[in-house]
Write an enzyme that holds these catalytic residues in place. Sequence first.
Site, PDB file in Angstrom:
ATOM      1  N   LYS A 120       0.830  -1.199   0.000  1.00 36.46           N
ATOM      2  CA  LYS A 120       0.000   0.000   0.000  1.00 36.46           C
ATOM      3  C   LYS A 120       0.869   1.255   0.000  1.00 36.46           C
ATOM      4  O   LYS A 120       0.627   2.195  -0.774  1.00 36.46           O
ATOM      5  CB  LYS A 120      -0.926   0.008   1.216  1.00 36.46           C
ATOM      6  CG  LYS A 120      -1.879   1.202   1.256  1.00 36.46           C
ATOM      7  CD  LYS A 120      -2.727   1.201   2.524  1.00 36.46           C
ATOM      8  CE  LYS A 120      -1.909   1.623   3.723  1.00 36.46           C
ATOM      9  NZ  LYS A 120      -2.728   1.777   4.945  1.00 36.46           N
ATOM     10  N   ASP A 138      -6.587   1.227   1.154  1.00 35.32           N
ATOM     11  CA  ASP A 138      -6.620   1.305   2.612  1.00 35.32           C
ATOM     12  C   ASP A 138      -8.012   0.915   3.092  1.00 35.32           C
ATOM     13  O   ASP A 138      -8.831   0.415   2.318  1.00 35.32           O
ATOM     14  CB  ASP A 138      -6.236   2.709   3.084  1.00 35.32           C
ATOM     15  CG  ASP A 138      -7.264   3.762   2.692  1.00 35.32           C
ATOM     16  OD1 ASP A 138      -8.200   3.456   1.910  1.00 35.32           O
ATOM     17  OD2 ASP A 138      -7.155   4.900   3.179  1.00 35.32           O
TER      18      ASP A 138
END
Length: 218
Positions: A120, A138
């Site tokens: 991420k 997220d």
Amino acid sequence: MTRADIFEFYRCLAELNPSPETELDYGNVYQLLVAVVLSAQATDVGVNKATRRLFQEVKTPQEMVALGEEGLKQHIKTIGLFNAKAKNVIALSEILIRDHGGEVPADRDTLVELPGVGRKTANVVMNCAFGAETFAVDTHIFRVGNRTGLAPGKTVLAVEKKLEKDTPAPFRVGAHHWLILHGRYICKARTPECWRCPVADLCRYKPKTPPPKAKRAA
């Protein structure tokens, strides 16, 4: 969602915010990398508050290493997991100096090898710093993808792959920002504000939240 619905979904969000950007404050690519590492399990507001003075003092990996782990902790002690994050930031800074001439590599596979940098984080850096068509999923984007039907998936990676596959060309660079902002401010976790959502008519979420009742005059 159909391809036409997905296109319209992004078009609506893009119309309201043509040039979306991360809400993390930074002055260069290295500072962006540090800010994103610090933002894990923390709010952007909290990270910005902690890095305001730090980034006035530290602009390069060399300056971070000179500051040292204990010095960094003093700047970021208001952020969750600051001990581990300080250790990782110093370690990744040393690696950038040793292996990359002090520069942040524009390669996701290389980024994820750095301490404290997961997929991420690497996706955020690639997108914000280098304009790559990456999708950093997220909790906000995972929720929006599943709740709306835009990119349903049981795992973060599944949602990322779905976004990667179905997001139309004009919106691929900005998609990550539009979705995270939508999840942060409108499609909230507990009570989504469907009554003011610009894409409510495209969303597959059935129990649409009605507008709040007007407060009675005293």
